[in-house]
Design a protein around this motif. Structure first.
Motif, PDB file in Angstrom:
ATOM      1  N   ASP A 140      28.994 -21.443  -4.012  1.00 41.17           N
ATOM      2  CA  ASP A 140      28.597 -20.502  -3.325  1.00 41.17           C
ATOM      3  C   ASP A 140      29.654 -19.523  -3.014  1.00 41.17           C
ATOM      4  O   ASP A 140      30.796 -19.854  -2.597  1.00 41.17           O
ATOM      5  CB  ASP A 140      28.083 -21.456  -1.988  1.00 41.17           C
ATOM      6  CG  ASP A 140      26.999 -21.914  -1.951  1.00 41.17           C
ATOM      7  OD1 ASP A 140      26.070 -21.371  -2.491  1.00 41.17           O
ATOM      8  OD2 ASP A 140      26.945 -23.169  -1.490  1.00 41.17           O
ATOM      9  N   ARG A 176      20.818 -26.087   1.143  1.00 40.46           N
ATOM     10  CA  ARG A 176      20.249 -25.261   0.255  1.00 40.46           C
ATOM     11  C   ARG A 176      20.177 -25.967  -0.965  1.00 40.46           C
ATOM     12  O   ARG A 176      19.114 -26.012  -1.814  1.00 40.46           O
ATOM     13  CB  ARG A 176      21.086 -24.006  -0.468  1.00 40.46           C
ATOM     14  CG  ARG A 176      20.422 -23.009  -1.208  1.00 40.46           C
ATOM     15  CD  ARG A 176      21.388 -21.766  -1.602  1.00 40.46           C
ATOM     16  NE  ARG A 176      22.543 -22.119  -2.151  1.00 40.46           N
ATOM     17  CZ  ARG A 176      22.974 -22.505  -3.283  1.00 40.46           C
ATOM     18  NH1 ARG A 176      21.948 -22.460  -4.285  1.00 40.46           N
ATOM     19  NH2 ARG A 176      24.029 -22.628  -3.795  1.00 40.46           N
ATOM     20  N   ARG A 230      30.563 -17.507  -0.831  1.00 42.51           N
ATOM     21  CA  ARG A 230      30.839 -17.365   0.535  1.00 42.51           C
ATOM     22  C   ARG A 230      32.283 -18.439   0.524  1.00 42.51           C
ATOM     23  O   ARG A 230      33.122 -18.061   1.546  1.00 42.51           O
ATOM     24  CB  ARG A 230      29.929 -17.586   1.580  1.00 42.51           C
ATOM     25  CG  ARG A 230      30.328 -17.390   2.930  1.00 42.51           C
ATOM     26  CD  ARG A 230      31.004 -15.868   3.479  1.00 42.51           C
ATOM     27  NE  ARG A 230      31.260 -16.158   4.769  1.00 42.51           N
ATOM     28  CZ  ARG A 230      30.912 -15.506   5.716  1.00 42.51           C
ATOM     29  NH1 ARG A 230      29.638 -14.636   5.683  1.00 42.51           N
ATOM     30  NH2 ARG A 230      31.414 -15.400   6.776  1.00 42.51           N
ATOM     31  N   SER A 268      25.267 -24.741   2.534  1.00 41.26           N
ATOM     32  CA  SER A 268      25.292 -24.862   1.207  1.00 41.26           C
ATOM     33  C   SER A 268      24.395 -26.154   0.770  1.00 41.26           C
ATOM     34  O   SER A 268      24.006 -26.189  -0.069  1.00 41.26           O
ATOM     35  CB  SER A 268      26.638 -24.989   0.653  1.00 41.26           C
ATOM     36  OG  SER A 268      26.799 -25.243  -0.745  1.00 41.26           O
TER      37      SER A 268
END
Length: 167
Positions: A126, A150, A128, A147
């Motif tokens: 991820d 997901r 981010r 995360s």
């Protein structure tokens, strides 16, 4: 991950049980104590068997057993604490002894260590979470939760697809 440490507790499947993001000046032991205390307070029904590396041996291990009630198993390389050898004068180190020093060691599978390493690798996917963009640690914790959510959705969707094909 500059300036902060990410503490996570996952089960053996890599499913997230708890996350705590703290300042980098807080030790791993103190940070994990905060996370485990919070986890125990919010989910008192959990009875966990923790796997921790050798850095957690000793007082921390006793603290977890007495204050939280979780079992702790320390897992580490068999040669983890080798600092050196005393040898009689004139005797050389054996090849096996040389391989116990950092930089000369061969790969050794350490029980359960890969589970946490795999979870941190998942987080690195991820974008981010690859940089410290967030002002508040709670924001980073939220993105870590997202995360893992997901990842769980992708896993469940793949399972559903397999079931649909099989039917």
């Amino acid at each position: 991950m500059n300036g902060r440490k990410h503490h996570i507790v996952v089960d053996t499947l890599g499913l997230l049980l708890g996350v705590k993001v703290l300042a980098a000046n807080i030790s791993d032991r103190a940070g994990s104590q905060q996370l485990l205390s919070e986890l125990h307070r919010t989910q008192p029904h959990l009875k966990l068997h923790l796997f921790a590396d050798g850095g957690y041996r000793g007082k921390w291990e006793g603290w977890v057993k007495t204050n939280i009630g979780f079992d702790v198993e320390i897992v580490q390389r068999p040669d983890a604490n080798t600092r050196g050898y005393w040898l009689p004068e004139g005797q050389e180190l054996s090849e096996a002894q040389i391989k116990t020093f950092r930089g000369h060691r061969e790969f050794v599978v350490v029980k359960k260590r890969w589970i946490v390493e795999r979870c941190f690798a998942w987080l690195s996917f991820d974008r981010r979470l690859n940089r410290e963009y967030d002002l508040l640690p709670e924001t980073t914790e939220a993105f870590i939760l997202l995360s893992f959510i997901r990842r769980m959705i992708h896993t469940l969707a793949a399972f559903a697809d397999q079931q649909a094909v099989a039917a």
